[in-house]
Design an enzyme around this catalytic site. Sequence first.
Site, PDB file in Angstrom:
ATOM      1  N   ALA A 177      81.059   5.561  23.385  1.00 53.63           N
ATOM      2  CA  ALA A 177      81.589   5.784  24.766  1.00 53.63           C
ATOM      3  C   ALA A 177      82.979   6.144  24.905  1.00 53.63           C
ATOM      4  O   ALA A 177      83.752   5.864  23.834  1.00 53.63           O
ATOM      5  CB  ALA A 177      81.654   4.184  25.556  1.00 53.63           C
ATOM      6  N   THR A 178      83.185   6.888  25.825  1.00 51.27           N
ATOM      7  CA  THR A 178      84.613   7.623  26.087  1.00 51.27           C
ATOM      8  C   THR A 178      84.677   7.185  27.576  1.00 51.27           C
ATOM      9  O   THR A 178      83.910   7.837  28.574  1.00 51.27           O
ATOM     10  CB  THR A 178      84.594   9.105  25.739  1.00 51.27           C
ATOM     11  OG1 THR A 178      84.071   8.910  24.333  1.00 51.27           O
ATOM     12  CG2 THR A 178      86.055   9.374  25.891  1.00 51.27           C
ATOM     13  N   ALA A 179      85.957   6.674  27.906  1.00 52.00           N
ATOM     14  CA  ALA A 179      86.296   6.645  29.209  1.00 52.00           C
ATOM     15  C   ALA A 179      87.928   6.808  29.299  1.00 52.00           C
ATOM     16  O   ALA A 179      88.539   6.631  28.685  1.00 52.00           O
ATOM     17  CB  ALA A 179      86.243   5.245  29.820  1.00 52.00           C
TER      18      ALA A 179
END
Length: 203
Positions: free
Chosen positions: A9-11
């Site tokens: 995941a990347t935020a």
Amino acid sequence: MGEEVQIGATAVGIKAKDGVVLAAEKRVSYGFYTLSSAGRKVFVIDDKLAIASAGIIADMQSLARIVKINAKAYELETRKKPTVRSMAKLLSVIMFSRRYMPFFAEVLVGGVDEEGSHLIVMDPLGSLIEDNYAALGTGAKLAISVLDTGYREDITLQDAKKLAVKALKAAIERDPVSGGGIDLVLIDQTGAKEEEVKVQLLI
């Protein structure tokens, strides 16, 4: 010894002079297996507050529900909205209380209150740091380099949106467990607006 399974995941989050942008890619993966390309990792709490997260989807959803319930309870009891920092502190206490069996999620808390725009970064144990911009997850190293180059203190909300999309596209292109498009929440004094950006990469 078994192989480590990577949960991708990347935020990213960016504080602008007139608001805050939170954004995350949509792929849900387990190792190098893609479970879904429609996972939501950005959650609107109320019209002035949202969170974005990287980690295990179930833990992200649980944390979002906890914040939403407590924000609503505070508003019903006091007839005013909680500040961004007060909700981040509550979440910090909850995450720290689970330190022996932690939530597998890093969190960005962003919003606007009477004190202005806020972006708060939290690790799985609830450490709380307020910053101008941040990136979390498996693609964070790729995304943060774009944010480092493009951020300025007088950035507008719309320019912050473009920068967030650019940072996530950089992560999606190079991080095999990030992808599937981008969800964004733009928050200013008028409220929270959700948007989606489709990402097509040349393979």
